[in-house]
Design a protein around this motif. Sequence first.
Motif, PDB file in Angstrom:
ATOM      1  N   ALA A   5      61.694  26.222 116.785  1.00 37.21           N
ATOM      2  CA  ALA A   5      62.572  27.375 116.613  1.00 37.21           C
ATOM      3  C   ALA A   5      62.796  27.674 115.138  1.00 37.21           C
ATOM      4  O   ALA A   5      62.767  28.839 114.708  1.00 37.21           O
ATOM      5  N   ASN A   6      63.005  26.639 114.360  1.00 37.74           N
ATOM      6  CA  ASN A   6      63.232  26.789 112.921  1.00 37.74           C
ATOM      7  C   ASN A   6      62.019  27.423 112.252  1.00 37.74           C
ATOM      8  O   ASN A   6      62.137  28.342 111.442  1.00 37.74           O
ATOM      9  N   GLY A   7      60.833  26.924 112.604  1.00 40.92           N
ATOM     10  CA  GLY A   7      59.625  27.470 112.013  1.00 40.92           C
ATOM     11  C   GLY A   7      59.307  28.858 112.526  1.00 40.92           C
ATOM     12  O   GLY A   7      58.925  29.745 111.753  1.00 40.92           O
ATOM     13  N   GLY A   8      59.482  29.087 113.817  1.00 37.39           N
ATOM     14  CA  GLY A   8      59.169  30.389 114.384  1.00 37.39           C
ATOM     15  C   GLY A   8      60.069  31.491 113.878  1.00 37.39           C
ATOM     16  O   GLY A   8      59.657  32.655 113.795  1.00 37.39           O
ATOM     17  N   ALA A   9      61.310  31.150 113.531  1.00 32.10           N
ATOM     18  CA  ALA A   9      62.244  32.155 113.026  1.00 32.10           C
ATOM     19  C   ALA A   9      61.754  32.786 111.728  1.00 32.10           C
ATOM     20  O   ALA A   9      62.011  33.964 111.466  1.00 32.10           O
ATOM     21  N   ARG A  10      61.047  32.036 110.935  1.00 32.11           N
ATOM     22  CA  ARG A  10      60.678  32.498 109.590  1.00 32.11           C
ATOM     23  C   ARG A  10      59.676  33.651 109.609  1.00 32.11           C
ATOM     24  O   ARG A  10      59.943  34.704 109.018  1.00 32.11           O
ATOM     25  N   PRO A  11      58.535  33.522 110.294  1.00 34.93           N
ATOM     26  CA  PRO A  11      57.658  34.697 110.379  1.00 34.93           C
ATOM     27  C   PRO A  11      58.234  35.792 111.262  1.00 34.93           C
ATOM     28  O   PRO A  11      58.009  36.986 110.998  1.00 34.93           O
ATOM     29  N   PHE A  12      58.987  35.419 112.311  1.00 32.91           N
ATOM     30  CA  PHE A  12      59.545  36.426 113.219  1.00 32.91           C
ATOM     31  C   PHE A  12      60.500  37.354 112.475  1.00 32.91           C
ATOM     32  O   PHE A  12      60.334  38.585 112.479  1.00 32.91           O
ATOM     33  N   PHE A  13      61.506  36.770 111.823  1.00 40.71           N
ATOM     34  CA  PHE A  13      62.456  37.609 111.103  1.00 40.71           C
ATOM     35  C   PHE A  13      61.847  38.201 109.833  1.00 40.71           C
ATOM     36  O   PHE A  13      62.259  39.275 109.389  1.00 40.71           O
ATOM     37  N   GLY A  14      60.874  37.494 109.251  1.00 41.84           N
ATOM     38  CA  GLY A  14      60.164  38.072 108.111  1.00 41.84           C
ATOM     39  C   GLY A  14      59.438  39.339 108.506  1.00 41.84           C
ATOM     40  O   GLY A  14      59.478  40.346 107.784  1.00 41.84           O
ATOM     41  N   TRP A  15      58.761  39.310 109.654  1.00 38.83           N
ATOM     42  CA  TRP A  15      58.062  40.492 110.152  1.00 38.83           C
ATOM     43  C   TRP A  15      59.048  41.614 110.467  1.00 38.83           C
ATOM     44  O   TRP A  15      58.807  42.791 110.138  1.00 38.83           O
ATOM     45  N   ILE A  16      60.164  41.269 111.116  1.00 38.44           N
ATOM     46  CA  ILE A  16      61.169  42.295 111.412  1.00 38.44           C
ATOM     47  C   ILE A  16      61.677  42.934 110.126  1.00 38.44           C
ATOM     48  O   ILE A  16      61.856  44.155 110.042  1.00 38.44           O
ATOM     49  N   SER A  17      61.896  42.120 109.104  1.00 35.97           N
ATOM     50  CA  SER A  17      62.406  42.662 107.840  1.00 35.97           C
ATOM     51  C   SER A  17      61.406  43.592 107.173  1.00 35.97           C
ATOM     52  O   SER A  17      61.788  44.500 106.429  1.00 35.97           O
ATOM     53  N   ASP A  18      60.096  43.383 107.412  1.00 36.10           N
ATOM     54  CA  ASP A  18      59.092  44.316 106.911  1.00 36.10           C
ATOM     55  C   ASP A  18      59.197  45.674 107.593  1.00 36.10           C
ATOM     56  O   ASP A  18      58.750  46.684 107.045  1.00 36.10           O
ATOM     57  N   GLN A  19      59.788  45.692 108.788  1.00 37.74           N
ATOM     58  CA  GLN A  19      59.881  46.926 109.555  1.00 37.74           C
ATOM     59  C   GLN A  19      61.206  47.654 109.329  1.00 37.74           C
ATOM     60  O   GLN A  19      61.228  48.881 109.175  1.00 37.74           O
ATOM     61  N   ILE A  20      62.331  46.933 109.326  1.00 37.49           N
ATOM     62  CA  ILE A  20      63.640  47.601 109.296  1.00 37.49           C
ATOM     63  C   ILE A  20      64.413  47.345 108.010  1.00 37.49           C
ATOM     64  O   ILE A  20      65.488  47.925 107.815  1.00 37.49           O
ATOM     65  N   ARG A  62      65.379  44.244 104.700  1.00 36.87           N
ATOM     66  CA  ARG A  62      65.864  42.863 104.590  1.00 36.87           C
ATOM     67  C   ARG A  62      67.325  42.723 105.014  1.00 36.87           C
ATOM     68  O   ARG A  62      67.689  41.809 105.748  1.00 36.87           O
ATOM     69  N   GLU A  63      68.187  43.630 104.529  1.00 36.69           N
ATOM     70  CA  GLU A  63      69.618  43.462 104.783  1.00 36.69           C
ATOM     71  C   GLU A  63      69.968  43.629 106.256  1.00 36.69           C
ATOM     72  O   GLU A  63      70.805  42.891 106.796  1.00 36.69           O
ATOM     73  N   TYR A  64      69.353  44.602 106.928  1.00 35.51           N
ATOM     74  CA  TYR A  64      69.637  44.782 108.352  1.00 35.51           C
ATOM     75  C   TYR A  64      69.180  43.560 109.149  1.00 35.51           C
ATOM     76  O   TYR A  64      69.833  43.139 110.115  1.00 35.51           O
ATOM     77  N   THR A  65      68.053  42.986 108.739  1.00 39.66           N
ATOM     78  CA  THR A  65      67.571  41.780 109.420  1.00 39.66           C
ATOM     79  C   THR A  65      68.519  40.610 109.184  1.00 39.66           C
ATOM     80  O   THR A  65      68.789  39.824 110.099  1.00 39.66           O
ATOM     81  N   MET A  66      69.039  40.487 107.965  1.00 43.57           N
ATOM     82  CA  MET A  66      70.027  39.448 107.685  1.00 43.57           C
ATOM     83  C   MET A  66      71.244  39.604 108.590  1.00 43.57           C
ATOM     84  O   MET A  66      71.769  38.615 109.129  1.00 43.57           O
ATOM     85  N   ALA A  67      71.694  40.833 108.757  1.00 49.82           N
ATOM     86  CA  ALA A  67      72.888  41.072 109.571  1.00 49.82           C
ATOM     87  C   ALA A  67      72.665  40.622 111.008  1.00 49.82           C
ATOM     88  O   ALA A  67      73.534  39.974 111.614  1.00 49.82           O
ATOM     89  N   ILE A  68      71.500  40.943 111.556  1.00 53.90           N
ATOM     90  CA  ILE A  68      71.188  40.545 112.933  1.00 53.90           C
ATOM     91  C   ILE A  68      71.122  39.022 113.057  1.00 53.90           C
ATOM     92  O   ILE A  68      71.722  38.412 113.947  1.00 53.90           O
TER      93      ILE A  68
END
Length: 435
Positions: free
Chosen positions: A283-298, A300-306
Amino acid sequence: MMARAASPSSQAPSNGFRWMQLIIGVVCMAMIANLQYGWTYFVGPMAKANSWDVAGIQVAFSIFVALETWLTPLEGWIVDTLGQRGPRLMVAAGGIFVAVGWLINAKAASLEALYLGAVISGIGAGAIYATCVGNAVKWFPDRRGLAVGLTAAGFGAGAAVTVIPIQRMIASVGYADTFFWFAIGQGAIIFVLAWLLRPPLPGEVPTGSAVKVLQSKTSSTPGQMLASPVFWLLYVMFILVSGSGLMVTAQIAIIAKDYGVSQTVILFGASTLIVAGIIDNVANGGARPFFGWISDQIGREYTMAIAFTAGGAAYWLLGTAGTTPWTFVICAALIFFTWGEIFSLFPSTCTDMFGPKYATTNTSLLYTAKGLSAFIVPLANVLKSYTGDWHAVFAAAAGMNFIVVAMALFVVRPMRLSISAAENKNKTAVGQPAE
């Protein structure tokens, strides 16, 4: 200083090679994952074998994390200065250091010797971490969040495959021999792979990122970055989220024991602690590319909030509902999943803001915040001892996450938008052209 970047270059001459660079970085990061995420399994056996106080042993963990982070700006500067030779020399040296550090742990007959091992392994781990993250942000300006996330995932999830071997080896031959053989194996792999690393040459990577994220057209020197209020806001945010996560990652085995679930067999003969260790690292490792990819789309700050809102809720859940074997596994996994992404979101945000030319140094300066946050770990033990349970610790961790959500949405993002608008209006930029 900030603007929406131009569309990616139509050509990326070394696209296959840059993916190879990324994969090498991921493997090297996986080889140092046990230094942090495998530590919790050594604490109990060391305390029992040597009659050492757990809080005293955890000081070694704090020293490791501090040295892993605080020297990375120097290590990053050396990498940036040496150019093409920088990554391979720094990672090779780091491989030697992490091996020597765990060899010292294997022979340590006193807490002072254990602290020395933490110093040496921390220096080596930081050298590898800083170099691999710096290389990722340089090779992938078009997919920065994803690339850094995958690199950081090696560090987050790398320990997952060794959770069972480490625990079984400790049970069969003792913690000292486990330290010894993992030191040799991990150090050797890092040293060999190091010689394949290098940074990109001009023209080998796309020139810009997707228009969905704010990205600077210039590169700021470390001095210029340190003069920016945005950097220091990111620094405080990093400390708060990292500190909340380290309170759990360093002590998950102790928490499980206190809840009375650590040795309960729940799946295919595996105990709660073993199952949690595997799932948590994934889970720890998977979160990094998952949220990194989301942040490329929406963004960085909105992804941090989620992510950090969910993280705050996860800490509360572990404190209130994590007292049975399976609820413990699930709640702990949620914490790891909503904490690990800081190691993709913050380096990406830093490079978006301050450019790629000095990215190894600049992201390393931000990463030193993790070193300060490590000293929250012993304070968690004090708070737990004072209150008699873990509820106050989890409440504090949740509150730290919610504070960061507010800072991301209502302070950092408005400031970055203001900087972007000023640049667009003036058609000028402070700093050096991005490379």
